[in-house]
Every structure is written in C-alpha cells, then in structure tokens.
Design an enzyme around this catalytic site. Structure first.
Site, PDB file in Angstrom:
ATOM      1  N   GLU A 179       0.835  -1.214   0.000  1.00 57.78           N
ATOM      2  CA  GLU A 179       0.000   0.000   0.000  1.00 57.78           C
ATOM      3  C   GLU A 179       0.869   1.263   0.000  1.00 57.78           C
ATOM      4  O   GLU A 179       1.289   1.734   1.057  1.00 57.78           O
ATOM      5  CB  GLU A 179      -0.922  -0.006   1.233  1.00 57.78           C
ATOM      6  CG  GLU A 179      -1.839   1.207   1.292  1.00 57.78           C
ATOM      7  CD  GLU A 179      -2.797   1.210   2.500  1.00 57.78           C
ATOM      8  OE1 GLU A 179      -2.734   0.277   3.327  1.00 57.78           O
ATOM      9  OE2 GLU A 179      -3.582   2.149   2.608  1.00 57.78           O
ATOM     10  N   LYS A 201      -2.585  -2.130  -3.053  1.00 62.45           N
ATOM     11  CA  LYS A 201      -3.637  -1.278  -2.454  1.00 62.45           C
ATOM     12  C   LYS A 201      -3.256   0.179  -2.697  1.00 62.45           C
ATOM     13  O   LYS A 201      -2.552   0.795  -1.888  1.00 62.45           O
ATOM     14  CB  LYS A 201      -3.758  -1.586  -0.959  1.00 62.45           C
ATOM     15  CG  LYS A 201      -4.768  -0.698  -0.231  1.00 62.45           C
ATOM     16  CD  LYS A 201      -5.163  -1.271   1.118  1.00 62.45           C
ATOM     17  CE  LYS A 201      -6.021  -0.292   1.897  1.00 62.45           C
ATOM     18  NZ  LYS A 201      -6.656  -0.875   3.073  1.00 62.45           N
TER      19      LYS A 201
HETATM   20  C1  5MM Z   1      -8.255   1.200   8.759  1.00 67.61           C
HETATM   21  O1  5MM Z   1      -7.215   2.161   8.819  1.00 67.61           O
HETATM   22  C2  5MM Z   1      -5.926   1.627   8.545  1.00 67.61           C
HETATM   23  C3  5MM Z   1      -5.000   1.776   9.678  1.00 67.61           C
HETATM   24  O2  5MM Z   1      -4.689   3.061  10.017  1.00 67.61           O
HETATM   25  P1  5MM Z   1      -3.628   3.381  11.221  1.00 67.61           P
HETATM   26  O3  5MM Z   1      -2.451   2.497  11.079  1.00 67.61           O
HETATM   27  O4  5MM Z   1      -3.314   4.833  10.959  1.00 67.61           O
HETATM   28  O5  5MM Z   1      -4.325   3.178  12.516  1.00 67.61           O
HETATM   29  C4  5MM Z   1      -5.402   2.200   7.198  1.00 67.61           C
HETATM   30  O6  5MM Z   1      -4.101   1.792   6.891  1.00 67.61           O
HETATM   31  C5  5MM Z   1      -6.323   1.691   6.120  1.00 67.61           C
HETATM   32  O7  5MM Z   1      -6.191   0.297   5.992  1.00 67.61           O
HETATM   33  C6  5MM Z   1      -6.057   2.285   4.750  1.00 67.61           C
HETATM   34  O8  5MM Z   1      -5.562   3.599   4.785  1.00 67.61           O
HETATM   35  C7  5MM Z   1      -7.381   2.314   4.000  1.00 67.61           C
HETATM   36  O9  5MM Z   1      -8.348   2.923   4.799  1.00 67.61           O
HETATM   37  P2  5MM Z   1      -9.246   4.073   4.180  1.00 67.61           P
HETATM   38  O10 5MM Z   1     -10.006   4.610   5.355  1.00 67.61           O
HETATM   39  O11 5MM Z   1      -8.317   5.084   3.556  1.00 67.61           O
HETATM   40  O12 5MM Z   1     -10.111   3.378   3.162  1.00 67.61           O
END
Ligand code: 5MM
Length: 343
Positions: free
Chosen positions: A177, A219
């Site tokens: 990602e 991703k």
């Molecule tokens: C769910 O949020 C994930 C973890 O965030 P932290 O490590 O900051 O707590 C994040 O990595 C998430 O998997 C991705 O960014 C995709 O989430 P979104 O909300 O952007 O779809």
C-alpha cells in the site's frame, strides 16, 4: 516460496464481486473514531464493535478478506469463538497489519517512512500460525510544496519490497500500500504524477527484492484532486486517469488491485470504483479495501449502544453490498437508493 498457496489466497481475496474490509485501525486511530461517537475505546468495546461488523448480514456476500490489528487477531467474540475463525467461517480470509506505523523521515521535513521490518520474519511466522493468509503494510506519501522527495519515495518503496519478500517466504500474501495522501490543494495532475512515480519505483523495488507479483495485491490510492483543490475532477475523470496510470505502471502479473478510500465520501468511493469496472477492459480485478468508506455509516448508527446494533449492521451491510456491486461494475444511483430504503 509456496507460489501455489500465495496464488490461491490472492485469488480468494480477489473473488469477483467481493472486496476487503480494512478493520486494522491501530489503538490510537480507533480511539479517534470512537471519540467521534462519544464511546470509550476499551479492549471490550473494540471487540464488540468489530464483532458486530463481522456478524452483519451481507458480510459473506461482499467481503473476501478482513485486515486485522494485532489485538483483534488474538481476540475472541463474546461467545468464545476466535474472531479470526468467525471471519474464516464466513468465507473471508483473515489478514494482519504488520507495519509499525509511519515515523518522521530524517532530513525530509513533512515526510515519513513506515517502520516495522525488525523482527518481522518471526512475527509473520506467528501470524501464519494464528491463521493469517495475508498481511498489509502502508506507506504514506504526502504532497506539498517541494514534496514528495526521492528520498521519501525510495525509502518507502524499498521497505514495502523488503516486507513483501518476507511475507512470501512465510506463505503470506503481501498487500502493498503506497498511499499518496489526498490532503492538500494540489490538482489531479499532481496526484497523477506522484502516483505514477511511486508505482514505478515500487515495482522496480519489488523486482529487486525478487517478489512474486502473482502472489501480491496492490492497495493504491485513486488518482484524485486534493481535498482543498480549487476545482475537483468528476467521477469519469478520476476513473479514466486512475485506470490509465495503473495500466502504465502496474504489471499485469499482479494478482489484483484493492483500493483504499483515503478520505473520499462513502458514495464517491463506490462511484469511482464502479466507473472503473463498468467502463474499462482491465488486466487485473479491481476491488475495494476500504476502512472509512465501509465503516463510517455503521459507526454513526452504532454510537456505542447495544440497542443500535441492528441499525449499525444494516448500515454496514448496505455499504458492503454497494461496494460489492461496484467491484462488478453493477452499482448505480438506483441501486444505492433502493439499498438505502431496504436498510
Ligand atoms: C483502517 O485504517 C488503517 C489503519 O490506520 P492506522 O495504522 O493509521 O491506525 C489504514 O491503513 C487503512 O487500511 C487504509 O488507509 C485504508 O483505509 P481508508 O479509510 O483510507 O479506506
């Protein structure tokens, strides 16, 4: 490397018409989400919330995998079933976030590098024992005046490739990602350039580290205008530019692509995914790996109250179904409205 195992897991993650639920918020992030609904974040409340999502009607129709945080992959549901077993019983692959978060990159103000490689081989072996079929590592690439720098792109893509190689050695599919962050006043052109740059460096690094692309899932962010851009590109432009950039930089051998939502509204994230699947011939499956765009409505409906569980599950099921339709290019405003009425 067990290539057949990696391909089989990746194919399950990319089941047509399904996508991935990102429920891997670290303790600090889930606290922020719970603060918004005045709910205390405790081990039990986090468990209750996530169990509620995994048990929602419609989960098994639309969700092919769930990214978990370390705490959750070890937690049991209220009835004693391991949450990872509950997920697997619904036909979805349990996965695990293994990065240790983004930390300031020395010498590069405003930029970060994701840490977590030390000891990763041993942690992956344990997660495989716990039933994880895939892992996730997120790199953060900010756009602002003079950034991103090459130092940032290089450090992050190198770490992603080292992580991916370790995952494959352990028989775990890596989700890679490289998130180009949406915050800022930059245009879609700038997002397009930076996304292309990051992807091209990423695939060079994955090649250098001998990563088997057929056993990986990408991703990425979509190619989109910055949150504060004076003019915002519409759905068709986002779809066209995202597809063009991915085709330019992502080898067709990659097992699949599952987008992050990155701060888009729930419906925007669905509409963009749908437009790509409905309008283009693609060498890979395109689906979702959304966190916020799958969970926001459910969190709001839940408010931390037991009496709201059914409403929250209906809200989650609706978004999961809509994104499942978008993954097949079959979503429309009409399905959105009909689904809302049913929920
Ligand atoms: C769910 O949020 C994930 C973890 O965030 P932290 O490590 O900051 O707590 C994040 O990595 C998430 O998997 C991705 O960014 C995709 O989430 P979104 O909300 O952007 O779809």
């Amino acid at each position: 490397m067990d290539k057949a195992r990696l391909e089989e897991i990746a194919a399950q993650m990319m089941t047509p018409g399904k996508g991935i639920l990102a429920a891997d918020e670290s303790t600090g992030t889930i606290k922020k989400r719970f603060d918004q609904i005045n709910t205390e974040s405790t081990e039990d409340s986090r468990r209750d919330y996530r169990e509620m999502l995994f048990r929602a009607d419609g989960f098994d129709e639309a969700i092919s995998g769930v990214i978990l945080f370390d705490e959750t992959i070890r937690q049991n549901a209220a009835d004693g079933t391991a949450l990872r077993d509950l997920i697997a019983s619904k036909g979805a692959v349990p996965g695990i976030k293994v990065d240790a978060g983004a930390k300031d990159l020395p010498g590069c103000p405003g930029e970060q590098v994701t840490e977590g490689l030390d000891g990763l081989r041993d942690r992956l072996a344990e997660y495989r024992e716990l039933g994880a079929g895939f892992a996730k590592w997120r790199a953060v690439i900010n756009i602002a005046d003079g950034i991103p720098s090459y130092s940032c792109i290089r450090a992050n893509t190198h770490a992603l490739a080292r992580y991916a190689a370790l995952c494959q050695e352990a028989g775990i599919v890596p989700i890679v990602e490289p998130e180009v962050i949406m915050d800022g006043s930059h245009s879609i052109d700038v997002c397009d350039d930076v996304t292309g740059w990051a992807l091209s460096e990423l695939y060079q690094e994955l090649y250098n580290q001998r990563v088997y692309l057929e056993g990986t899932v990408l991703k990425p962010n979509m190619v989109i205008s910055g949150t504060d851009a004076p003019t915002r590109a519409g759905v068709e432009e986002v779809a066209a530019r995202t597809v063009a950039t991915l085709k330019r930089h992502v080898p067709s051998a990659v097992a699949g692509i599952a987008f992050l939502s990155g701060g888009q509204s729930d419906e925007e994230a669905t509409a963009h995914l749908n437009a790509m699947n409905a309008g283009y011939d693609l060498p890979w499956g395109l689906t979702f790996s959304y966190g916020r765009a799958l969970q926001q409505a459910a969190l709001k409906a839940w408010q931390g109250q037991t009496e709201n569980v059914a409403a929250a599950q209906a809200a989650f099921a609706h978004r999961a179904r809509m994104n499942g339709l978008a993954a097949a290019g079959e979503w429309s405003e009409a399905t959105e409205q009909a689904g809302q009425a049913a929920a």
